[in-house]
Enzyme design. Structure first.
Site, mmCIF file in Angstrom:
data_model
loop_
_atom_site.group_PDB
_atom_site.id
_atom_site.type_symbol
_atom_site.label_atom_id
_atom_site.label_comp_id
_atom_site.label_asym_id
_atom_site.label_seq_id
_atom_site.Cartn_x
_atom_site.Cartn_y
_atom_site.Cartn_z
ATOM 1 N N SER A 31 0.804 -1.229 0.000
ATOM 2 C CA SER A 31 0.000 0.000 0.000
ATOM 3 C C SER A 31 0.837 1.280 0.000
ATOM 4 O O SER A 31 0.301 2.382 0.111
ATOM 5 C CB SER A 31 -0.950 0.004 1.197
ATOM 6 O OG SER A 31 -1.909 1.006 1.055
ATOM 7 N N THR B 68 -0.992 3.214 4.475
ATOM 8 C CA THR B 68 -0.296 4.468 4.167
ATOM 9 C C THR B 68 0.663 4.767 5.295
ATOM 10 O O THR B 68 0.315 4.558 6.455
ATOM 11 C CB THR B 68 -1.334 5.620 4.112
ATOM 12 O OG1 THR B 68 -2.129 5.441 2.965
ATOM 13 C CG2 THR B 68 -0.678 6.984 4.076
ATOM 14 N N THR C 2 1.744 7.027 -0.136
ATOM 15 C CA THR C 2 0.861 5.870 -0.308
ATOM 16 C C THR C 2 0.690 5.510 -1.780
ATOM 17 O O THR C 2 0.898 6.353 -2.656
ATOM 18 C CB THR C 2 -0.536 6.208 0.274
ATOM 19 O OG1 THR C 2 -1.347 5.042 0.313
ATOM 20 C CG2 THR C 2 -1.263 7.254 -0.545
ATOM 21 N N ARG D 145 -8.112 8.418 -9.337
ATOM 22 C CA ARG D 145 -8.523 8.760 -7.975
ATOM 23 C C ARG D 145 -7.300 9.192 -7.133
ATOM 24 O O ARG D 145 -6.247 8.577 -7.175
ATOM 25 C CB ARG D 145 -9.196 7.551 -7.328
ATOM 26 C CG ARG D 145 -9.670 7.768 -5.899
ATOM 27 C CD ARG D 145 -8.664 7.294 -4.874
ATOM 28 N NE ARG D 145 -9.177 7.327 -3.512
ATOM 29 C CZ ARG D 145 -8.430 7.142 -2.432
ATOM 30 N NH1 ARG D 145 -7.141 6.908 -2.547
ATOM 31 N NH2 ARG D 145 -8.949 7.183 -1.224
ATOM 32 N N THR E 72 -4.540 8.107 8.131
ATOM 33 C CA THR E 72 -4.528 6.913 7.292
ATOM 34 C C THR E 72 -5.969 6.403 7.204
ATOM 35 O O THR E 72 -6.801 6.758 8.032
ATOM 36 C CB THR E 72 -3.604 5.825 7.870
ATOM 37 O OG1 THR E 72 -3.630 4.674 7.025
ATOM 38 C CG2 THR E 72 -4.030 5.390 9.263
ATOM 39 N N GLY E 73 -6.244 5.599 6.190
ATOM 40 C CA GLY E 73 -7.599 5.069 6.061
ATOM 41 C C GLY E 73 -8.282 5.601 4.805
ATOM 42 O O GLY E 73 -7.618 6.079 3.887
HETATM 43 N N1 ASP Z 1 -5.419 7.179 2.950
HETATM 44 C C1 ASP Z 1 -5.102 6.409 1.795
HETATM 45 C C2 ASP Z 1 -5.943 6.833 0.641
HETATM 46 O O1 ASP Z 1 -7.106 7.145 0.819
HETATM 47 C C3 ASP Z 1 -5.247 4.936 1.936
HETATM 48 C C4 ASP Z 1 -4.925 4.257 3.229
HETATM 49 O O2 ASP Z 1 -4.419 4.839 4.193
HETATM 50 O O3 ASP Z 1 -5.195 3.071 3.298
HETATM 51 O O4 ASP Z 1 -5.455 6.803 -0.468
#
Ligand code: ASP
Length: 331
Positions: A86, A188, A206, A216, A239-240
């Protein structure tokens, strides 16, 4: 006379975290552990891979590097990890089979650099650094970011890692896209730090959500969403699921709450609460925040349980469990 104070005083890397620094010699490990000796600095970063990133960041600080150098070089360790699906070139691709990378960083003076939708460059955070240092802009995207990188000596390496190739082939069988709250879907790296003089910096990088739409861009390269730094107050990172973070300007929100005197922990909780109010499906997604203030207090909070972060402070570099809004998660 050396005015530089050593970062973390007592050497006591825990067995758990020491075991998570792979493929370095014993002497090398000892040297790095000794570099965790200075006092006053704090480095924290998202997920387990943050342990290795923290060690590098501490090493840079202890060698007299700028906070922004420490943040950048810390996350570069994770960008180069061929097992990380990731972050960096080994990341999972988008739905069209392209690995597209997002990264940003901010320095101790509030300068910022960012790249989005960049393909085939091992260290997007270093391109973001050049955007900050060498252009009048903050953000370069896609083809333009790539041209800028190539002109500045970066080389392009396209293609999928064996693991990503396999995951993509598997995904193509259903082609269904649904970001989840599962920890394995989010890694990330956001790394934030305070040096021994009280200056802050951060970096975030990320490959974004796996199997996202082509084009995107998530929160990670967006200043104020995935990362924000203000040396007068502190710093935060995220993150997320980026869409949820962007919609509340998560990291900026946390820093501004801290500016009002709210603790980093409460500020992270407030940001997650804001998502839970605004985002109907919040129970199905994961978002985690980290924050650090001038007093050296740390905050960490997520929607789902399972969000871990690496904290290098006072001679230790430990993996910590963040508290969460939901107690029974999707993990
Ligand atoms: N925050 C990241 C994104 O939306 C992804 C992640 O942290 O899993 O691209």
């Amino acid at each position: 006379m050396s005015s530089r104070r050593k970062f973390i005083r007592n050497v006591s890397l825990t067995a758990a975290s020491a075991a998570l620094i792979p493929s370095i010699t014993k002497a090398d490990k000892k040297r790095r552990v000794e570099q965790l000796l200075a006092e006053g600095g704090i480095v924290l970063s998202t997920w387990k891979h943050g342990l290795n990133a923290n060690v590098k960041a501490v090493e840079i600080l202890n060698n007299g590097g700028r906070p922004v150098d420490a943040a950048q070089q810390g996350v570069m360790v994770v960008e180069s990890d061929p097992t990380n699906t990731s972050v960096g070139l080994a990341g999972y691709p988008d739905r069209d089979g392209h690995v597209t990378l997002d990264a940003c960083l901010m320095d101790e003076f509030g300068n910022a650099g960012s790249v989005t939708f960049l393909e085939g460059i091992e260290h997007p955070v270093s391109v973001a650094r050049l955007v900050m240092d060498k252009t009048p802009h903050v953000m370069l995207s896609g083809e333009g970011a790539l041209q800028f990188a190539l002109l500045n000596g970066f080389t392009q390496r396209k293609g999928l890692s064996p693991q990503a190739k396999q995951a993509y082939a598997e995904w193509l069988k259903t082609s269904s896209y649904k970001p989840t709250g599962e920890a394995k879907d989010h890694d990330t790296i956001g790394l934030i730090l305070r040096d021994s003089r009280g200056n802050f910096s951060g970096a975030c990088t990320t490959s974004g959500l796996a199997f996202k739409m082509h084009g995107r861009v998530g929160d990670s390269p967006i200043i104020g969403a995935g990362l924000f730094v203000d040396s007068e107050v502190g710093t935060a990172t995220a993150t997320g699921v980026g869409e949820a973070v962007i919609k509340i300007c998560g990291s900026h929100l946390i820093v501004e709450l801290m500016r009002l005197g709210i603790s980093p922990q409460r500020a992270c909780e407030e940001a997650v609460k804001r998502i839970s109010i605004k985002q109907k499906n919040y129970k199905d997604i994961q978002v985690g925040f980290l924050a650090l203030n001038k007093a050296g207090e740390v905050g960490a909070f997520s929607i789902q349980p399972g969000f871990q972060y690496a904290l290098a402070k006072e001679g230790k570099n430990d993996l910590m469990d963040a508290a969460s809004l939901l107690t029974v998660g999707k993990n």
